[in-house]
Design an enzyme around this catalytic site. Structure first.
Site, PDB file in Angstrom:
ATOM      1  N   LYS B  72      41.310   4.018  87.170  1.00  0.00           N
ATOM      2  CA  LYS B  72      41.997   3.591  85.744  1.00  0.00           C
ATOM      3  C   LYS B  72      43.198   3.265  85.990  1.00  0.00           C
ATOM      4  CE  LYS B  72      42.446   5.342  80.862  1.00  0.00           C
ATOM      5  NZ  LYS B  72      42.165   6.598  80.050  1.00  0.00           N
ATOM      6  N   SER B 147      39.593   5.667  75.737  1.00  0.00           N
ATOM      7  CA  SER B 147      40.553   4.665  76.274  1.00  0.00           C
ATOM      8  C   SER B 147      40.126   4.181  77.931  1.00  0.00           C
ATOM      9  CB  SER B 147      41.856   4.981  76.392  1.00  0.00           C
ATOM     10  OG  SER B 147      42.299   6.077  77.274  1.00  0.00           O
ATOM     11  N   SER B 171      38.937  10.341  75.669  1.00  0.00           N
ATOM     12  CA  SER B 171      39.114   8.998  76.665  1.00  0.00           C
ATOM     13  C   SER B 171      38.101   8.979  77.948  1.00  0.00           C
ATOM     14  CB  SER B 171      40.596   8.817  77.113  1.00  0.00           C
ATOM     15  OG  SER B 171      41.184   8.268  75.862  1.00  0.00           O
TER      16      SER B 171
END
Lengths: 486, 479, 93
Positions: B72, B147, B171
């Site tokens: 990420k 997210s 997330s």
């Protein structure tokens, strides 16, 4: 408006102290002054994205130690908080500080009379030996150093994140002299614990002052003014003297004091408005979520207790009682633990402890020695004092021995021998000198016998001259008197 | 079959027996990426050369030797960009490795691709990325969740074998549910946060997104453990998770919190989750109804505390030491204002303002401090529930993936999408999301299993048993 | 408690953000709605709730130096620098 007979000032101090540690507060970068710009930084103290703080155990221990030395309550659980404000010297734009649960609360600093300015040491305020209460002591991180140019500023982050202890006093101080003595006394305690070198001129101890004035007897405080840019203990005194005078002058003229921050200009000897406080800062403190609460009751406090030094007041009392040094000497020794250690070694092997204190604090100190590295072994002063007290040498000779001791450190006994200084105490030899003196100075003899007792000095002088200064003056005096009255 | 379709566990076996080479996996992944990335847009950055070079040097004797992992884009990896999908980190190159990244490196993993995300992890749809939206591999008109939407879409879409994400309020789990993969948020303190760009420090946790529960266990084993650089990591000794899968849920007490089955939720989602509960019961577990009474307050508590912490965490992005700096600032204040206003997107600004407000003088008691107290109550809810059961079983999300653009103008409605995931962040517990069915229109539905603090082994055992008796994880997305 | 009048522009200023008039209007409406939702917390009784502490044991750092970044690495991301200092518009107190 009729001016009251007397005004009094109300003064509170906030003192920032750089802690003596190997590394910074929240990262392992070294905590050292003077490195090349931005050479002592890492992701943590640069506030890089994703970095996290981890508290330095030694900094916490030293803060607790300070609290113990000053009689504070030590919080069993202390917390760190974030203080939010934007400033380029603050890498994260929040400072990790302590707000609600500081490490130490309460406590006091006792004002040492000898740490008042010299001209005030005999004053009532010095003799009052007041104790100034502390509000709290907390631990935080220092900011970076900025350099200002024509249009831009440059930032060196080496200092960013170094441990900083903030000591806040109650508004208990009333005079510039007390503020001076407070800082000196506090510094003495910090030095004794090895917490900090606490030199204001080097920025290791920094001080903000809050001061207001009010008529004597009034309970309410006046409007307070904050003073900044105070770079020495005597500067604090001068700034306060000026500012108190300014405030009294203003209120006597019927002017209102502005709630503001003023900058002390040491060259101009005056304070100037820096900023007015229209709006209080909103620091939006909240508990630092990256750090867990710090428990001090599981070992940290114990570790600090084991490092507790003999406090200045206790040390002074002991030196005066056991060694017979004067209060002033005790205060000087308590202020400098290295010197004091040197003195205690010197005094250890001799009965003449007070005399040793005189030698070390008058003569030795005047040579600006570094007692930690001096080649003059402390025992030498014990020996030197003994030689004088036992009458082996007189005080004039002792000065010569001292000078030689400084130039070529060696045992004072050896120096006396080398310089041929030993005093003549042999009664037969002295009597011969005295007879010679009497024979050569009939006028003085006559004067003495007719009642002018001072006339004996001329005879003594003759003997000293003849003996090249080696005659024992006390014995010469006795022998002359006996012969003249015979 | 392309190696891109295999699980991490299988590739690990084939690598260590030298049947395949790391470069084969990287090449197969790059082929998949070449055909589908332009539709999915799971990545913000791919360094093919670096990945191939690393694959050549990979040591297959190490636990993750030669396995490519996607990161990420809020994890620092030395020398790589780390944009957080924000313009404000334009040009930033990480000067250090996050601990999680360093541990994967040490275990022999190589890195392929930085995955897209909601800017600074603020969002539930990956639509708040300054670097473009990511599409759901099951339906490219829908969001992948967020997210960690890029990580979930990459793993589900066979563009990555496994990925790391971060989970502050769901997330990892919510995008895993919406993309049909496995997402694990460990207990707070299990994995070091050092090097993860902080959103809300007291809630953030790094975790894996994988195709199977076993793969998550493998990554957790490599990542977990105390880190002297993170004061909030736990001291317990390293474990190997799921080293002996039991395949059984016999005797397990499974709690169904009544507040997690809401009237407004998608009937298909509810049916699939209740179906999973039934499977547990049928296989020897006991179902217990429990209550987490403060659940309705969780969203408010979360959006107060998370934004308050974020308002401070994001203060460092000021154009002074790194990242985007406004051109020709007229003074310092202008530099701050323009760098930040030009660099942050609307959702980030909204949350910074909200967080600043709830901490400000006169309001901190009513908002921030009150929310801290209610957080304490939420945590007590979980503690008392776990005296009655071993695990909690809930939906991960009240509904499957929603259409792109549907909620971008209604932040409150977007926030409500996190209702089943945020409580575990507030209470600190670990939780997993794994597929438990599909809607009629072929959208994945996620099942959430929540454990007590540091109960990851329990979670993984139960999830693994459930997963292995179903074939949801084997389904391929159409995009 | 009732939803306070949120001055979005003031709060943005505290956070060093400038908003366009459009953003100000939009954020005011959105944040007022969000704050109204948060008002519900006021109804929850929170007497003696224990403090939320993460489930980990804190470890402090021994006072031992660890390597710093090189000056080059420390300044590599700086938008403006000179003589190894990071430059900003002049700081005026």
């Amino acid at each position: 408006m009729s001016s009251p007979a007397k005004w009094e000032a109300v003064i509170g101090l906030e003192v920032h102290v750089q802690l003596h540690t190997q590394t910074k507060m929240f990262c392992g970068c070294i905590n050292q002054y003077g490195g090349a710009a931005n050479s002592q930084v890492c992701p943590v103290c640069l506030g890089m994205p994703g970095s996290l703080p981890v508290p330095n155990e030694e900094a916490i221990r030293k803060t607790i130690l300070t609290g113990l030395m000053l009689g504070c309550r030590i919080a069993p659980v202390a917390r760190f908080d974030r203080k939010n404000y934007f400033y380029p010297d603050m890498p994260k734009n929040y400072q990790i500080s302590q707000f609600e649960d500081p490490l130490c609360a309460g406590g006091a600093v006792g004002l040492d009379p000898f740490l008042f300015p010299k001209d005030l040491q005999e004053s009532d305020e010095a003799k009052a030996k007041r104790s100034i209460r502390l509000t709290r002591i907390h631990l935080e991180e220092d900011v970076a150093k900025s350099f200002h140019y024509e249009e831009r500023s440059g930032i060196d982050f080496n200092r960013a994140g170094t441990p900083l202890m903030e000591i806040v006093s109650e508004a208990d101080l009333r005079t510039p002299g007390e503020a001076f003595a407070f800082l000196g006394s506090l510094r003495q305690v910090l030095l004794s614990g090895g917490v900090s070198s606490a030199d204001m001129e080097k920025g290791q101890m920094r001080c903000d002052v809050n001061v207001s004035v009010r008529p004597v007897g009034q309970k309410e405080f006046g409007t307070k003014v904050e003073l900044k840019n105070l770079n020495s203990i005597s500067g604090v005194r001068r700034a306060l003297e000026y500012e108190i005078g300014r405030q009294i002058g203003a209120v006597e003229k019927g002017e209102a004091i502005q709630h503001e921050t003023r900058r002390w200009d040491d060259d101009a000897g005056a304070t100037f408005t820096m900023r007015t406080k229209e709006k209080a800062h909103d620091y939006r403190y909240f508990p630092e979520p990256d750090l867990l609460p710090v428990r001090t009751d599981q070992g940290l406090r114990k570790a600090a207790e084991s490092g507790l030094p003999e406090l200045p007041a206790a040390l002074q009392a002991r030196l005066m009682q056991e060694n017979g040094v004067t209060a002033y000497q005790a205060s000087v020794l308590a202020a400098d633990r290295v010197l004091c250690g040197y003195y205690e070694k010197a005094a250890a092997g001799t009965k003449h402890k007070a005399a040793v204190a005189n030698w070390i604090l008058n003569d030795f100190l005047a040579t600006q020695p570094d007692p930690a590295t001096s080649p003059v072994r402390p025992e030498f002063f014990g020996e030197l004092a003994g030689l004088v007290v036992e009458g082996v040498i007189n005080s004039a000779q002792a000065k010569k021995v001292f000078a030689e001791l400084m130039a070529n450190p060696a045992s004072p006994k050896a120096i006396v021998e080398k310089l041929g200084l030993a005093q003549i105490s042999d009664v037969g030899a002295l009597a011969a000198f005295c007879d010679e003196a009497i024979a050569a100075n009939p006028r003085s003899v006559e004067d003495y016998r007719s009642g002018k007792s001072n006339a004996i000095n001329a005879l003594k002088g003759f003997v000293m001259k003849k003996s090249q200064g080696k005659a024992n003056p006390t014995q010469v005096d006795e022998i002359l008197k006996a012969k003249l009255s015979a | 079959m392309s190696l891109a379709h295999e699980t991490l566990a299988s590739l690990r076996r084939r690598l260590s027996s030298k049947e395949i080479h790391s470069r084969d996996i990287v090449k197969d992944l790059l082929t998949e990426i070449g055909t589908r990335e332009k539709t999915v847009h799971a990545f913000t950055h791919i360094d093919e050369k670096a990945a191939l070079a690393a694959a050549e040097k990979a040591d297959s004797s190490l636990p993750l030797g030669g396995i490519p992992i996607a990161l990420k884009d809020n994890l620092n990896a030395l020398g790589d960009p780390c944009t957080c999908s924000s313009k404000i980190l334009e040009g930033y190159k990480a000067p250090y490795d996050a601990t999680a990244v360093a541990r994967l490196r040490q275990a022999g993993a190589i890195f392929l691709g930085r995955t897209n995300m909601d800017e600074f992890a603020m969002g539930s749809s990956t639509e708040n990325s300054a670097l473009g939206i990511t599409r759901n591999p099951w339906d490219s008109t829908r969001i992948p969740g967020g997210s960690s939407g890029g990580s979930a879409a990459a793993v589900a879409g066979r563009l990555a074998i496994a990925a790391l994400g971060s989970d502050t309020g769901g997330s990892i789990r919510q995008p895993a549910a919406l993309c049909g993969c496995v997402g694990l948020k460990p207990t707070y303190g299990r994995i070091s946060r050092y090097g993860l760009v902080a959103f809300a420090s007291s809630l953030d946790q790094i975790g894996p997104l994988t195709r199977t529960v076993e793969d998550s266990a493998i990554l957790l084993s490599a990542l977990a453990g105390h880190d002297p650089r993170d004061n909030t990591t736990d001291l317990r000794k390293p474990e190997t998770f799921l080293s002996k899968p039991t395949g059984s849920v016999q005797g397990l007490r499974v709690g169904l919190p009544k507040e997690y089955f809401l009237p407004g939720m998608s009937p298909e989602a509810e049916a699939a989750v209740r179906g999973a509960a039934h499977w547990f019961e049928k296989n020897g577990a006991t179902l217990v109804e429990v209550s987490l009474p403060h659940t309705p307050a969780a969203i408010a508590v979360y959006y107060i505390l998370a934004t308050a912490e974020a308002s401070a965490n994001l203060a460092r992005f000021d154009g002074v030491r790194y990242g985007r700096r406004a051109v020709e600032p007229k003074d310092l204040l202008d530099l701050y204002h323009r760098s930040r206003s030009e660099g942050f997107g609307p959702e980030v600004k909204r949350r910074i303002i909200l967080g600043t407000f709830v901490l400000s003088q006169g309001y901190a008691d009513a908002y921030y401090r009150k929310a801290q107290k209610v957080r304490g109550l939420l945590r007590q809810d979980f503690e008392s529930a776990f005296t009655k059961c071993d695990l909690l079983l809930t939906p991960t999300s009240p509904e499957p993936a929603f259409p792109l653009g549907e909620r971008t103008q209604d932040p409150l409605k977007m926030y409500l999408a996190d209702v089943f995931t945020i409580s575990t962040n507030l209470a600190g517990n670990g939780a997993i999301s794994l597929p438990c069915g599909f809607t009629k229109s072929n959208l994945p539905i996620g099942l959430q299993l929540i454990g007590p603090h540091f109960g990851e082994e329990k979670i993984l055992q139960a999830a693994h048993a459930y997963e292995q008796s179903h074939d949801f994880w084997k389904r391929m997305p159409p995009v | 408690m009732s939803a306070p009048k949120l001055n979005v522009a003031d709060v943005a200023g505290l956070a060093r953000l400038s908003l366009t008039p459009d953003e100000t209007t939009k954020f005011t409406a959105q944040l007022s709605q969000i704050l109204a939702h948060m008002e519900t917390l006021g109804q929850i009784a929170t007497g003696d709730v224990p403090e939320v502490v993460p489930p980990a044991q804190p470890v402090l750092r021994p006072d031992m130096p660890t390597p710093s970044l090189s000056v080059e690495a420390a300044l590599a991301n700086a938008p403006a620098q000179s003589n190894d200092l990071i430059l900003v518009p002049k700081i005026v107190e």
